[in-house]
Scaffold this motif. Structure first.
Motif: not given
Length: 292
Positions: A93, A95, A190, A193, A196-199, A286
Motif C-alpha cells: 500500500d 506509494p 502526480e 492529480t 485526495g483523488q486516487k486515480q 480498469h
C-alpha cells in the motif's frame, strides 16, 4: 502477479503501433539511408515510388509482436514495482519511490528485447526495402516477399543470431528509455492529480502519456540510430564490424548530429502513440480490475 497489466499492455502496444507506423517508416529510412535529406523529401519520394502502402511495409509483424513485447514491458514494470515496494517498505500500500519506478521501467525495457529483437529487424528491413534486390535474377522482385519470408531468409543467410543484430543497441535504447518513460508519466500524473483523488483523470492520462513518450524517445534516439543501422547492415554490402564500429564510423563520417537523426519525428510520433498506449492501458486495467 498482475496479469491485468500484461493484457492491458498488450492492447495498448498494438494500438500504439497502428497509430505511429507511417512516421516510424519515415524515421527508419532517414536514419539508415543517406539519400534522404529531409522528412518531406522522404515522404514525397515514398508516396511517388511506392504509394501509401510504402508507409505500412512490414506492419503485420510488429502488430503481432509489439502487443507481446508491450505486455512484457508493462507486466514486468508493474510486478518489479510491486516487489521493490514490498522490499523497501514491507507493504504493497506504500506509494512507490522514484528510484523504484525508474528501476522497474529499466527492467521492463530490457526484458522485452528477447521478444522484440527478431520482429524489429524484420520490420526495419522491410521498411528499408525500397529497391529490387540486386542479386535476384529479376530486378522486378524484392529480396523479401513479406514478414515471414524476411524472418526465414535472415535466419538462413545470417544464422539465428542474425535475428538479434542490434539487440545490444536495442537494450541500451529501451532500458533507459522506458525508465524515463514510466518515471515521467508518474511524475506528471502526480503533479496534475488533485490531492485526495486516487486515480488521474483521462485528460491527465493522455497528456502524461504523450509527454512521457517524447521524453523517452529523446533519451532513446541515439541508440535507435545505431540499432537501425546494424539491423539493415546485411541487406547489401556490410559496412560495420559491430556495435562499437558502427558508433565510431557514424560519428566520423556524419558528426555528432547523426545520433539525433529522426529525433523530431520520434517526438512527433511519440505524443499520439503513447497517448493512445496509456489510455488503452489504463482503460483495460480498469475494466479487468472492476469486473466480477
Amino acid at each position: 502477479m498482475h496479469f491485468a497489466d500484461f493484457i492491458a499492455g498488450s492492447v495498448g502496444g498494438a494500438l500504439g503501433v497502428a497509430v505511429g507506423y507511417p512516421l516510424d517508416t519515415v524515421k527508419v529510412r532517414i536514419q539508415t539511408q543517406r539519400k534522404y535529406t529531409s522528412v518531406w523529401q522522404c515522404i514525397r519520394n515514398t508516396c511517388k515510388t511506392e504509394g501509401v502502402n510504402g508507409f505500412y511495409k512490414g506492419l503485420s509483424m510488429p502488430v503481432t509482436t509489439v502487443s507481446i513485447s508491450s505486455s512484457v514491458v508493462f507486466g514486468t514494470y508493474r510486478n518489479c514495482l510491486q516487489c521493490l515496494r514490498q522490499l523497501r517498505s514491507g507493504s504493497l500500500d506504500a506509494p512507490p519511490s522514484k528510484p523504484d519506478i525508474f528501476l522497474s521501467g529499466l527492467a521492463g525495457g530490457v526484458a522485452q528485447v528477447s521478444v522484440m529483437a527478431p520482429a524489429d529487424i524484420v520490420k526495419v528491413r522491410l521498411q528499408c526495402q525500397t529497391a529490387p534486390y540486386q542479386g535476384s535474377a529479376s530486378h522486378s522482385k524484392p529480396k523479401y516477399r513479406g514478414p515471414l519470408h524476411c524472418l526465414l531468409s535472415i535466419a538462413r543467410e545470417e544464422g539465428v543470431l542474425g535475428l538479434y543484430k542490434g539487440a545490444n543497441a536495442l537494450a541500451l535504447r529501451d532500458g533507459p528509455s522506458f525508465a524515463t518513460y514510466f518515471l515521467t508519466y508518474n511524475i506528471i500524473c502526480e503533479w496534475l492529480t488533485p490531492a485526495g483523488q486516487k486515480q488521474p483523470g483521462w485528460t491527465v492520462v493522455l497528456l502524461a502519456g504523450g509527454l512521457s513518450g517524447m521524453c523517452g524517445w529523446t533519451i532513446g534516439t541515439p541508440m535507435d540510430v545505431i540499432k537501425s543501422r546494424l539491423q539493415v547492415d546485411g541487406m547489401g554490402k556490410r559496412r560495420y564490424k559491430g556495435f562499437v564500429h558502427c558508433i565510431t564510423e557514424s560519428l566520423r563520417k556524419e558528426g555528432p548530429g547523426v545520433f539525433f537523426k529522426g529525433l523530431g519525428l520520434n517526438c512527433m510520433r511519440a505524443f499520439p502513440v503513447n497517448m493512445s498506449v496509456f489510455a488503452a492501458y489504463e482503460l483495460v486495467v480498469h475494466i479487468l480490475r472492476t469486473s466480477p
